[in-house]
Design an enzyme around this catalytic site. Structure first.
Site, mmCIF file in Angstrom:
data_model
loop_
_atom_site.group_PDB
_atom_site.id
_atom_site.type_symbol
_atom_site.label_atom_id
_atom_site.label_comp_id
_atom_site.label_asym_id
_atom_site.label_seq_id
_atom_site.Cartn_x
_atom_site.Cartn_y
_atom_site.Cartn_z
ATOM 1 N N LEU A 199 0.825 -1.205 0.000
ATOM 2 C CA LEU A 199 0.000 0.000 0.000
ATOM 3 C C LEU A 199 0.864 1.262 0.000
ATOM 4 O O LEU A 199 2.036 1.204 0.418
ATOM 5 C CB LEU A 199 -0.874 0.019 1.258
ATOM 6 C CG LEU A 199 -1.982 -1.037 1.363
ATOM 7 C CD1 LEU A 199 -2.548 -1.047 2.777
ATOM 8 C CD2 LEU A 199 -3.081 -0.773 0.339
ATOM 9 N N SER A 219 3.249 2.127 2.993
ATOM 10 C CA SER A 219 3.569 0.878 3.718
ATOM 11 C C SER A 219 5.058 0.817 4.071
ATOM 12 O O SER A 219 5.449 0.079 4.978
ATOM 13 C CB SER A 219 3.163 -0.348 2.891
ATOM 14 O OG SER A 219 3.819 -0.342 1.644
ATOM 15 N N GLY A 220 5.865 1.573 3.352
ATOM 16 C CA GLY A 220 7.289 1.615 3.668
ATOM 17 C C GLY A 220 8.184 1.092 2.558
ATOM 18 O O GLY A 220 9.386 0.904 2.765
ATOM 19 N N SER A 260 1.766 -1.580 -7.246
ATOM 20 C CA SER A 260 1.421 -2.790 -8.025
ATOM 21 C C SER A 260 0.399 -3.662 -7.289
ATOM 22 O O SER A 260 0.723 -4.768 -6.847
ATOM 23 C CB SER A 260 2.673 -3.593 -8.399
ATOM 24 O OG SER A 260 3.774 -3.357 -7.576
#
Ligand code: ADP
Length: 207
Positions: A36, A39-40, A109
């Protein structure tokens, strides 16, 4: 397939991926970070790239915002352009791969359709899929770029996690659950899994 008129391929004279990999003493792979927004992916990828660099690997980090401000600056977020975005990134990754370089790609993605398209272009044996698994609530609370707030107000249509789906990968993948981990710990977890795929021999492991 027959060669079109006036085209004279010289593949047999061009140095091959194996020649480059031998020089670089590494196996080229595309480490593809899916997750997401917030998310990092990029933060962890930067850390991972530093570690690999210091171990003597040649890497290239490809990031969504950078790519969209350069080679893909003519693309929108329509379904058609999103597909084209991924197609070009995959082709660019292949060029690096054929030069023996390890790509670390940071792109949401979100769907398995997209990920299978990537694998189709780059080659299953070349892709190490990494799922940066951070709960939506955590990503939304971070809201690094303020995008979740905009998406909640309906200002960004088809926003992954809010108004567009994010699939758990249905292909083999490396998972890092970042909640409760530091960036360093997250990067280390990925490193442990990818290193055996990159090492030609154990020489770089010792450093
Ligand atoms: P993405 O590339 O997935 O959109 P970013 O890397 O741009 O995400 O943003 C993630 C944010 O979360 C950064 O501000 C980062 O400092 C923060 N963060 C907090 N804890 C972690 C962690 N364990 N791993 C990765 N990022 C973290």
């Amino acid at each position: 397939m027959s060669t079109p008129e006036n085209i004279f391929p010289v593949f047999d004279q061009i140095l091959q991926r194996e020649d480059k990999e031998k020089m670089l003493q590494q196996h080229a792979k595309v480490i593809w970070m899916t997750g997401l927004s917030g998310s990092g992916k990029t933060t962890i990828a930067k850390q991972l790239e530093h570690i690999l660099h210091h171990k003597g690997f040649l890497t290239k980090l490809l990031d969504g915002d950078n790519i969209r401000s350069g080679i893909n600056n003519n693309l929108t977020f329509s379904a058609e352009d999103r597909a084209e975005n991924i197609r070009r990134i995959s082709e660019v990754s292949k060029l690096f791969l054929n030069c023996g370089v390890i790509c670390i790609n940071c792109f949401v993605s979100p769907t398995n359709d997209i990920r299978h398209k990537i694998i189709e272009i780059v080659g299953e044996e070349n892709v190490l899929m990494v799922f940066v698994n951070t709960p939506l609530e955590v990503c939304e609370a971070r809201d690094v770029k303020g995008l979740y707030a905009k998406a909640r107000k309906g200002e960004i249509p088809n926003f992954t996690g809010i108004s567009a789906p994010f699939d758990v990968p249905d292909m083999p993948y490396i998972e890092v659950k970042t909640e409760g981990l530091t960036v360093e710990e997250s990067a280390q977890q990925i490193l442990d899994k990818v290193l055996p795929h990159l090492n030609v021999e154990d020489s770089k492991e010792e450093e």
